[in-house]
Design a protein around this motif. Sequence first.
Motif, PDB file in Angstrom:
ATOM      1  N   ILE A 155      19.746 -22.846 -10.244  1.00  0.00           N
ATOM      2  CA  ILE A 155      19.855 -21.749  -9.281  1.00  0.00           C
ATOM      3  C   ILE A 155      18.596 -20.907  -9.384  1.00  0.00           C
ATOM      4  O   ILE A 155      18.235 -20.431 -10.466  1.00  0.00           O
ATOM      5  N   LEU A 156      17.909 -20.739  -8.272  1.00  0.00           N
ATOM      6  CA  LEU A 156      16.657 -19.999  -8.244  1.00  0.00           C
ATOM      7  C   LEU A 156      16.764 -18.805  -7.301  1.00  0.00           C
ATOM      8  O   LEU A 156      17.467 -18.865  -6.286  1.00  0.00           O
ATOM      9  N   ILE A 157      16.065 -17.743  -7.644  1.00  0.00           N
ATOM     10  CA  ILE A 157      15.935 -16.608  -6.732  1.00  0.00           C
ATOM     11  C   ILE A 157      14.463 -16.225  -6.658  1.00  0.00           C
ATOM     12  O   ILE A 157      13.678 -16.522  -7.565  1.00  0.00           O
ATOM     13  N   GLY A 158      14.103 -15.553  -5.575  1.00  0.00           N
ATOM     14  CA  GLY A 158      12.752 -15.041  -5.430  1.00  0.00           C
ATOM     15  C   GLY A 158      12.768 -13.536  -5.308  1.00  0.00           C
ATOM     16  O   GLY A 158      13.702 -12.953  -4.742  1.00  0.00           O
ATOM     17  N   ILE A 159      11.757 -12.899  -5.877  1.00  0.00           N
ATOM     18  CA  ILE A 159      11.569 -11.463  -5.694  1.00  0.00           C
ATOM     19  C   ILE A 159      10.075 -11.181  -5.700  1.00  0.00           C
ATOM     20  O   ILE A 159       9.371 -11.587  -6.625  1.00  0.00           O
ATOM     21  N   LEU A 160       9.595 -10.581  -4.625  1.00  0.00           N
ATOM     22  CA  LEU A 160       8.167 -10.338  -4.422  1.00  0.00           C
ATOM     23  C   LEU A 160       7.370 -11.625  -4.569  1.00  0.00           C
ATOM     24  O   LEU A 160       6.251 -11.639  -5.087  1.00  0.00           O
ATOM     25  N   GLY A 161       7.969 -12.737  -4.142  1.00  0.00           N
ATOM     26  CA  GLY A 161       7.291 -14.022  -4.153  1.00  0.00           C
ATOM     27  C   GLY A 161       7.337 -14.764  -5.463  1.00  0.00           C
ATOM     28  O   GLY A 161       6.950 -15.931  -5.524  1.00  0.00           O
ATOM     29  N   SER A 162       7.796 -14.136  -6.528  1.00  0.00           N
ATOM     30  CA  SER A 162       7.953 -14.813  -7.813  1.00  0.00           C
ATOM     31  C   SER A 162       9.334 -15.458  -7.862  1.00  0.00           C
ATOM     32  O   SER A 162      10.327 -14.831  -7.489  1.00  0.00           O
ATOM     33  N   VAL A 163       9.386 -16.704  -8.324  1.00  0.00           N
ATOM     34  CA  VAL A 163      10.634 -17.465  -8.340  1.00  0.00           C
ATOM     35  C   VAL A 163      11.123 -17.602  -9.771  1.00  0.00           C
ATOM     36  O   VAL A 163      10.363 -17.954 -10.672  1.00  0.00           O
ATOM     37  N   PHE A 164      12.419 -17.340  -9.963  1.00  0.00           N
ATOM     38  CA  PHE A 164      13.003 -17.357 -11.303  1.00  0.00           C
ATOM     39  C   PHE A 164      14.220 -18.274 -11.351  1.00  0.00           C
ATOM     40  O   PHE A 164      14.985 -18.363 -10.378  1.00  0.00           O
ATOM     41  N   ASP A 165      14.375 -18.931 -12.494  1.00  0.00           N
ATOM     42  CA  ASP A 165      15.553 -19.756 -12.748  1.00  0.00           C
ATOM     43  C   ASP A 165      16.630 -18.863 -13.364  1.00  0.00           C
ATOM     44  O   ASP A 165      16.490 -18.390 -14.493  1.00  0.00           O
ATOM     45  N   VAL A 166      17.712 -18.641 -12.610  1.00  0.00           N
ATOM     46  CA  VAL A 166      18.788 -17.759 -13.081  1.00  0.00           C
ATOM     47  C   VAL A 166      20.055 -18.555 -13.374  1.00  0.00           C
ATOM     48  O   VAL A 166      21.152 -18.000 -13.368  1.00  0.00           O
ATOM     49  N   THR A 167      19.887 -19.858 -13.643  1.00  0.00           N
ATOM     50  CA  THR A 167      21.040 -20.724 -13.878  1.00  0.00           C
ATOM     51  C   THR A 167      21.921 -20.216 -15.012  1.00  0.00           C
ATOM     52  O   THR A 167      23.146 -20.343 -14.960  1.00  0.00           O
ATOM     53  N   LYS A 168      21.313 -19.621 -16.032  1.00  0.00           N
ATOM     54  CA  LYS A 168      22.119 -19.141 -17.159  1.00  0.00           C
ATOM     55  C   LYS A 168      23.062 -18.017 -16.734  1.00  0.00           C
ATOM     56  O   LYS A 168      24.024 -17.709 -17.442  1.00  0.00           O
ATOM     57  N   GLY A 169      22.800 -17.431 -15.588  1.00  0.00           N
ATOM     58  CA  GLY A 169      23.698 -16.409 -15.053  1.00  0.00           C
ATOM     59  C   GLY A 169      24.483 -16.913 -13.853  1.00  0.00           C
ATOM     60  O   GLY A 169      24.769 -16.157 -12.929  1.00  0.00           O
ATOM     61  N   LYS A 170      24.847 -18.231 -13.871  1.00  0.00           N
ATOM     62  CA  LYS A 170      25.475 -18.840 -12.700  1.00  0.00           C
ATOM     63  C   LYS A 170      26.806 -18.199 -12.327  1.00  0.00           C
ATOM     64  O   LYS A 170      27.223 -18.276 -11.170  1.00  0.00           O
ATOM     65  N   SER A 171      27.482 -17.567 -13.289  1.00  0.00           N
ATOM     66  CA  SER A 171      28.732 -16.890 -12.948  1.00  0.00           C
ATOM     67  C   SER A 171      28.475 -15.720 -12.003  1.00  0.00           C
ATOM     68  O   SER A 171      29.362 -15.305 -11.254  1.00  0.00           O
ATOM     69  N   HIS A 172      27.251 -15.198 -12.023  1.00  0.00           N
ATOM     70  CA  HIS A 172      26.870 -14.101 -11.131  1.00  0.00           C
ATOM     71  C   HIS A 172      26.142 -14.597  -9.879  1.00  0.00           C
ATOM     72  O   HIS A 172      26.360 -14.071  -8.784  1.00  0.00           O
ATOM     73  N   TYR A 173      25.289 -15.616 -10.059  1.00  0.00           N
ATOM     74  CA  TYR A 173      24.437 -16.062  -8.959  1.00  0.00           C
ATOM     75  C   TYR A 173      24.987 -17.283  -8.222  1.00  0.00           C
ATOM     76  O   TYR A 173      24.507 -17.613  -7.136  1.00  0.00           O
ATOM     77  N   GLY A 174      25.971 -17.951  -8.798  1.00  0.00           N
ATOM     78  CA  GLY A 174      26.565 -19.106  -8.141  1.00  0.00           C
ATOM     79  C   GLY A 174      27.544 -18.693  -7.059  1.00  0.00           C
ATOM     80  O   GLY A 174      27.820 -17.499  -6.867  1.00  0.00           O
ATOM     81  N   PRO A 175      28.083 -19.667  -6.313  1.00  0.00           N
ATOM     82  CA  PRO A 175      29.052 -19.379  -5.259  1.00  0.00           C
ATOM     83  C   PRO A 175      30.206 -18.524  -5.778  1.00  0.00           C
ATOM     84  O   PRO A 175      30.777 -18.814  -6.824  1.00  0.00           O
ATOM     85  N   GLY A 176      30.496 -17.459  -5.065  1.00  0.00           N
ATOM     86  CA  GLY A 176      31.559 -16.560  -5.485  1.00  0.00           C
ATOM     87  C   GLY A 176      31.109 -15.453  -6.406  1.00  0.00           C
ATOM     88  O   GLY A 176      31.864 -14.513  -6.653  1.00  0.00           O
ATOM     89  N   GLY A 177      29.889 -15.551  -6.918  1.00  0.00           N
ATOM     90  CA  GLY A 177      29.361 -14.522  -7.813  1.00  0.00           C
ATOM     91  C   GLY A 177      28.894 -13.300  -7.049  1.00  0.00           C
ATOM     92  O   GLY A 177      28.558 -13.372  -5.859  1.00  0.00           O
ATOM     93  N   GLY A 178      28.859 -12.182  -7.733  1.00  0.00           N
ATOM     94  CA  GLY A 178      28.480 -10.930  -7.086  1.00  0.00           C
ATOM     95  C   GLY A 178      27.046 -10.890  -6.594  1.00  0.00           C
ATOM     96  O   GLY A 178      26.716 -10.120  -5.689  1.00  0.00           O
TER      97      GLY A 178
END
Length: 238
Positions: free
Chosen positions: A52-75
């Motif tokens: 699971i990746l997100i971008g902020i100001l063009g920088s891309v981060f792997d947030v897989t370790k927070g999948k409970s938050h960033y995955g489907p259904g997460g806040g």
Amino acid sequence: MSLKTLVTSPISGFALFVLFLALLLRFSITSQRLFTTEELALFNGTDPGLPILIGILGSVFDVTKGKSHYGPGGGYHHFAGRDASRAFFSGNFTGDGLTDSLRGLSSTEVKSVVDWRDFYLRSYKPVGKLVGRYYDSRGNPTKYLKGVEAKAARGAQLLEKQKIEEAKQPQCSSKWSQDEGGEVWCDVGYPRLVKRPIEIALTGKMSKRCACFEESQLGQPGLEVYEGCDYNANRCKV
């Protein structure tokens, strides 16, 4: 051929060197790659085989370790697979709110988004850059990103200046509870609302602050008595 001969042979040594360079290049590409908007969208958490990746100001981060938050259904799922930089400040997670544009934000508002990017740099693994508003096709920072950085720096200067100025006038004490609501008070002096400079106000709710003024100061222009509070009260319900 023995292992010793393989390692010491000039030809084999060159081959190993080429192999090392190839592996190094492959590692650098896979660990810090360039993404298009369409490619980043694939890493939105709906495919369990992908990070699971997100971008902020063009920088891309792997947030897989927070999948409970960033995955489907997460806040925070609305951030997955895209650069929604503006939403880190606005809190608008629908429609046009999920954009990477910071157009119209003040310097202190832009600083708050940069602070979020710095949080991800400390907390998650950066894996690449998003080609577009903040990075060009070679991964170099754009003029827009440089402008954002400069604006955030101005915001930091303004906040520091405001902090020094506000320290000259004591801040009210305050408390809040669900049953009793909010209350502000001054151990010495009287609570008054005072406007912050417009460039400091992060939101409408933060455009004013509560400060304590002595009786001799109450005639200053711009001091606002809390609604429903007596002029000479040192405690006010809010």
